[in-house]
Enzyme design. Structure first.
Site, PDB file in Angstrom:
ATOM      1  N   GLU A  82      26.080 -55.544 -14.715  1.00 36.63           N
ATOM      2  CA  GLU A  82      26.125 -54.806 -15.978  1.00 36.63           C
ATOM      3  C   GLU A  82      26.327 -53.311 -15.707  1.00 36.63           C
ATOM      4  OE1 GLU A  82      23.726 -57.511 -19.108  1.00 36.63           O
ATOM      5  OE2 GLU A  82      22.469 -56.163 -17.953  1.00 36.63           O
ATOM      6  N   CYS A  95      26.604 -45.389 -16.178  1.00 34.77           N
ATOM      7  CA  CYS A  95      25.495 -45.833 -15.339  1.00 34.77           C
ATOM      8  C   CYS A  95      25.946 -47.096 -14.599  1.00 34.77           C
ATOM      9  CB  CYS A  95      24.285 -46.107 -16.235  1.00 34.77           C
ATOM     10  SG  CYS A  95      22.860 -46.718 -15.321  1.00 34.77           S
ATOM     11  N   CYS A 102      18.832 -57.109  -7.109  1.00 33.36           N
ATOM     12  CA  CYS A 102      18.171 -56.126  -6.245  1.00 33.36           C
ATOM     13  C   CYS A 102      17.082 -56.839  -5.466  1.00 33.36           C
ATOM     14  CB  CYS A 102      17.572 -54.991  -7.071  1.00 33.36           C
ATOM     15  SG  CYS A 102      16.816 -53.720  -6.024  1.00 33.36           S
ATOM     16  N   CYS A 106      10.464 -54.462  -7.378  1.00 31.84           N
ATOM     17  CA  CYS A 106       9.493 -53.634  -8.110  1.00 31.84           C
ATOM     18  C   CYS A 106       8.933 -54.425  -9.291  1.00 31.84           C
ATOM     19  CB  CYS A 106      10.148 -52.348  -8.600  1.00 31.84           C
ATOM     20  SG  CYS A 106      10.831 -51.384  -7.249  1.00 31.84           S
ATOM     21  N   CYS A 109      10.404 -54.133 -13.096  1.00 32.97           N
ATOM     22  CA  CYS A 109      11.863 -54.074 -13.277  1.00 32.97           C
ATOM     23  C   CYS A 109      12.476 -55.473 -13.385  1.00 32.97           C
ATOM     24  CB  CYS A 109      12.465 -53.321 -12.091  1.00 32.97           C
ATOM     25  SG  CYS A 109      14.260 -53.299 -12.090  1.00 32.97           S
ATOM     26  N   GLY A 149      20.452 -52.658  -8.878  1.00 35.32           N
ATOM     27  CA  GLY A 149      20.526 -52.523  -7.430  1.00 35.32           C
ATOM     28  C   GLY A 149      19.982 -51.230  -6.879  1.00 35.32           C
ATOM     29  N   GLU A 150      19.822 -51.216  -5.570  1.00 33.99           N
ATOM     30  CA  GLU A 150      19.308 -50.049  -4.859  1.00 33.99           C
ATOM     31  C   GLU A 150      20.486 -49.454  -4.071  1.00 33.99           C
ATOM     32  OE1 GLU A 150      16.752 -47.942  -4.496  1.00 33.99           O
ATOM     33  OE2 GLU A 150      17.903 -47.123  -2.845  1.00 33.99           O
ATOM     34  N   SER A 181      19.931 -42.715  -7.687  1.00 39.03           N
ATOM     35  CA  SER A 181      18.509 -43.000  -7.877  1.00 39.03           C
ATOM     36  C   SER A 181      18.079 -44.028  -6.840  1.00 39.03           C
ATOM     37  CB  SER A 181      18.286 -43.531  -9.296  1.00 39.03           C
ATOM     38  OG  SER A 181      16.932 -43.896  -9.467  1.00 39.03           O
ATOM     39  N   SER A 204      12.503 -42.792  -7.401  1.00 38.14           N
ATOM     40  CA  SER A 204      11.551 -43.533  -8.227  1.00 38.14           C
ATOM     41  C   SER A 204      10.175 -43.437  -7.597  1.00 38.14           C
ATOM     42  CB  SER A 204      11.983 -45.000  -8.307  1.00 38.14           C
ATOM     43  OG  SER A 204      13.171 -45.085  -9.054  1.00 38.14           O
ATOM     44  N   LEU A 205       9.299 -42.668  -8.233  1.00 41.81           N
ATOM     45  CA  LEU A 205       7.966 -42.445  -7.677  1.00 41.81           C
ATOM     46  C   LEU A 205       6.966 -43.422  -8.313  1.00 41.81           C
ATOM     47  CD1 LEU A 205       6.477 -40.537  -5.708  1.00 41.81           C
ATOM     48  CD2 LEU A 205       5.999 -39.047  -7.642  1.00 41.81           C
ATOM     49  N   HIS A 206       6.787 -43.297  -9.614  1.00 44.06           N
ATOM     50  CA  HIS A 206       6.019 -44.241 -10.442  1.00 44.06           C
ATOM     51  C   HIS A 206       4.522 -44.307 -10.158  1.00 44.06           C
ATOM     52  CE1 HIS A 206       9.889 -45.210 -11.904  1.00 44.06           C
ATOM     53  NE2 HIS A 206      10.254 -45.961 -10.897  1.00 44.06           N
ATOM     54  N   ASN A 280      10.519 -49.781 -20.517  1.00 44.90           N
ATOM     55  CA  ASN A 280      11.327 -50.679 -21.340  1.00 44.90           C
ATOM     56  C   ASN A 280      10.918 -52.104 -21.043  1.00 44.90           C
ATOM     57  OD1 ASN A 280      13.123 -48.647 -22.506  1.00 44.90           O
ATOM     58  ND2 ASN A 280      13.805 -48.373 -20.400  1.00 44.90           N
ATOM     59  N   CYS A 323      16.925 -48.475 -18.812  1.00 38.72           N
ATOM     60  CA  CYS A 323      16.479 -48.535 -17.419  1.00 38.72           C
ATOM     61  C   CYS A 323      15.646 -49.787 -17.165  1.00 38.72           C
ATOM     62  CB  CYS A 323      15.588 -47.338 -17.094  1.00 38.72           C
ATOM     63  SG  CYS A 323      16.288 -45.770 -17.546  1.00 38.72           S
TER      64      CYS A 323
HETATM   65  N1  SAH Z   1      17.119 -48.960  -7.608  1.00 38.86           N
HETATM   66  C1  SAH Z   1      17.152 -47.622  -8.016  1.00 38.86           C
HETATM   67  C2  SAH Z   1      18.057 -47.343  -9.186  1.00 38.86           C
HETATM   68  C3  SAH Z   1      18.088 -48.309 -10.332  1.00 38.86           C
HETATM   69  S1  SAH Z   1      16.747 -48.361 -11.430  1.00 38.86           S
HETATM   70  C4  SAH Z   1      15.754 -47.108  -8.290  1.00 38.86           C
HETATM   71  O1  SAH Z   1      14.834 -47.892  -8.364  1.00 38.86           O
HETATM   72  O2  SAH Z   1      15.597 -45.901  -8.378  1.00 38.86           O
HETATM   73  C5  SAH Z   1      16.851 -46.854 -12.382  1.00 38.86           C
HETATM   74  C6  SAH Z   1      15.468 -46.359 -12.851  1.00 38.86           C
HETATM   75  O3  SAH Z   1      14.890 -47.238 -13.826  1.00 38.86           O
HETATM   76  C7  SAH Z   1      14.473 -46.282 -11.714  1.00 38.86           C
HETATM   77  O4  SAH Z   1      13.734 -45.109 -11.755  1.00 38.86           O
HETATM   78  C8  SAH Z   1      13.585 -47.472 -12.016  1.00 38.86           C
HETATM   79  O5  SAH Z   1      12.334 -47.347 -11.417  1.00 38.86           O
HETATM   80  C9  SAH Z   1      13.524 -47.446 -13.521  1.00 38.86           C
HETATM   81  N2  SAH Z   1      13.035 -48.684 -14.124  1.00 38.86           N
HETATM   82  C10 SAH Z   1      13.001 -49.924 -13.589  1.00 38.86           C
HETATM   83  N3  SAH Z   1      12.457 -50.798 -14.460  1.00 38.86           N
HETATM   84  C11 SAH Z   1      12.148 -50.101 -15.572  1.00 38.86           C
HETATM   85  C12 SAH Z   1      11.595 -50.457 -16.843  1.00 38.86           C
HETATM   86  N4  SAH Z   1      11.256 -51.701 -17.143  1.00 38.86           N
HETATM   87  N5  SAH Z   1      11.436 -49.470 -17.764  1.00 38.86           N
HETATM   88  C13 SAH Z   1      11.808 -48.206 -17.489  1.00 38.86           C
HETATM   89  N6  SAH Z   1      12.355 -47.819 -16.321  1.00 38.86           N
HETATM   90  C14 SAH Z   1      12.517 -48.748 -15.363  1.00 38.86           C
HETATM   91 FE1  SF4 Z   2      15.517 -52.512  -7.495  1.00 42.64          FE
HETATM   92 FE2  SF4 Z   2      15.315 -50.090  -8.602  1.00 42.64          FE
HETATM   93 FE3  SF4 Z   2      14.578 -52.293  -9.974  1.00 42.64          FE
HETATM   94 FE4  SF4 Z   2      13.104 -51.466  -7.910  1.00 42.64          FE
HETATM   95  S1  SF4 Z   2      13.465 -50.362  -9.852  1.00 42.64           S
HETATM   96  S2  SF4 Z   2      13.728 -53.588  -8.304  1.00 42.64           S
HETATM   97  S3  SF4 Z   2      14.667 -50.693  -6.522  1.00 42.64           S
HETATM   98  S4  SF4 Z   2      16.642 -51.769  -9.299  1.00 42.64           S
END
Ligand code: SAH
Ligand code: SF4
Length: 339
Positions: A82, A95, A102, A106, A109, A149-150, A181, A204-206, A280, A323
């Site tokens: 997508e 985007c 991936c 995480c 996600c 993806g990463e 990212s 992505s710190l979180h 989200n 995201c």
């Molecule tokens: N893999 C990379 C880039 C893709 S994700 C990464 O993790 O950075 C893009 C962003 O969306 C990242 O910061 C990710 O942590 C965030 N993300 C993933 N799942 C999400 C969700 N359910 N709600 C909001 N942001 C999310």
């Molecule tokens: Fe992969 Fe980024 Fe989602 Fe983590 S947040 S599973 S690295 S796409």
């Protein structure tokens, strides 16, 4: 192929050097969808190109109320990804997905739930830009590697795609208009800083403690904060670019006092800023979003500690294009977001 590779290949076959620029332009600037469109090339060269010419197909499209769109793109082996199109005034941001699925797992996600199907080639990455530009008949002003993806786990193809997007013979998108990212692959962040590219690095710190980050992001056990943060500081020092930290707001999980204190310790006093992302929801994800008010409060308290904070306005949530909501669907499977 990069321009220098095209030149080498075409001259080895007896074509003049300038043909490389024409071919590169057709693919990376004019957005040709077939070799038939390449009318200034000799028929023999078109036949040669035809042998390896592949495009993606837009299989489904969803339009959000907010003007963003999501494309489901199918490649020739049936793999789907997508891509999200975000028109915002004069800006047009695309985007991209860098992998099908991936493998990073995480916990918050939807893409991570699917696991990794396969890497995308550089051509498949830039093909998403071509198809997106065709939809709006408008060139991309910004490209963010924030789809599925990463990107740094597909490092070579990501770097190659950036060279293709940035090249003056093609789209010529400025390197400062590109964002990668990453979930925090330290050796690749170091490699990226050695390129001295000034690409925007978003990490992505979180969570700001290893204990919590380790629960949310399996990659933290390999690259804990004590390794990640120095690599990010080095990136900022070397490129002069501010590093963005992404922080998805999970109610009752990472929005408390302990994280707040740890965040300000990690991020105060150097060239970085924090981008708070509303969570989200997607099927099967066991988290709840913080309210807009709670996010604002969290932001204000961090600001008071001297941290630069912004809140991301998420687009496309109504069509699962925001995201973390993207999903590809494997060969032979029905795509979950298709209807
Ligand atoms: N893999 C990379 C880039 C893709 S994700 C990464 O993790 O950075 C893009 C962003 O969306 C990242 O910061 C990710 O942590 C965030 N993300 C993933 N799942 C999400 C969700 N359910 N709600 C909001 N942001 C999310
Ligand atoms: Fe992969 Fe980024 Fe989602 Fe983590 S947040 S599973 S690295 S796409």
């Amino acid at each position: 192929m990069l321009p220098e590779e095209l030149e080498e290949w075409l001259t080895s076959l007896g074509y003049p050097k300038y043909r490389a620029r024409q071919v590169f332009g057709w693919i990376n600037k004019q957005g040709a969808g077939s070799v038939r469109q390449m009318t200034n090339l000799p028929a023999t060269l078109r036949e040669l190109l035809q042998k390896d010419f592949r495009t993606g197909t837009v299989e489904a499209e969803q339009c959000s109320k907010d003007g963003s769109r999501k494309l489901l793109i199918r490649f020739d082996d049936g793999q789907r990804v997508e891509t999200v199109l975000l028109p915002q005034g004069t800006r047009f941001t695309i985007c991209l997905s860098s992998q099908a699925g991936c493998g990073m797992g995480c916990a918050f996600c939807a893409t991570g739930r699917e696991g990794l199907s396969r890497q995308l080639s550089a051509g498949e990455i830039t093909e998403q830009v071509r198809l997106a530009e065709l939809k709006f008949d408008k060139p991309a002003s910004n490209v963010v590697f924030m789809g599925m993806g990463e990107p740094l786990a597909n490092y070579e193809n990501t770097v190659r795609a950036i060279k293709l997007l940035n090249h003056p013979w093609g789209r010529n998108i400025g390197i400062r208009h590109l964002t990668i990212s990453t979930c925090g692959l330290v050796p690749q962040i170091q490699k990226l800083s050695e390129l001295d590219w000034q690409i925007v690095l978003a990490v992505s710190l979180h969570a700001a403690t290893d204990q919590l980050r380790g629960k949310l992001m399996p990659i933290n056990s390999k690259y804990p904060l004590s390794k990640l943060l120095p690599a990010c500081r080095e990136y900022a020092a070397r490129t002069g670019r501010r590093v963005t930290f992404e922080y998805v707001m999970l109610k009752g999980v990472n929005d408390g006092e302990e994280q707040l204190r740890a965040l300000s310790k990690l991020l105060r006093g150097w060239l970085c800023h924090l981008n708070l992302i509303p969570f989200n929801p997607a099927a099967g994800l066991p988290y709840t979003a913080c309210s807009a008010r709670e996010i604002r409060q969290f932001a204000l308290r961090l600001e008071a500690q001297g941290i630069a904070v912004t809140v991301r306005s998420s687009m496309g949530a109504d069509v699962a294009a925001a995201c973390g909501q993207l999903r590809g669907g494997r060969v032979g499977h029905e795509h979950p977001g298709k209807n």
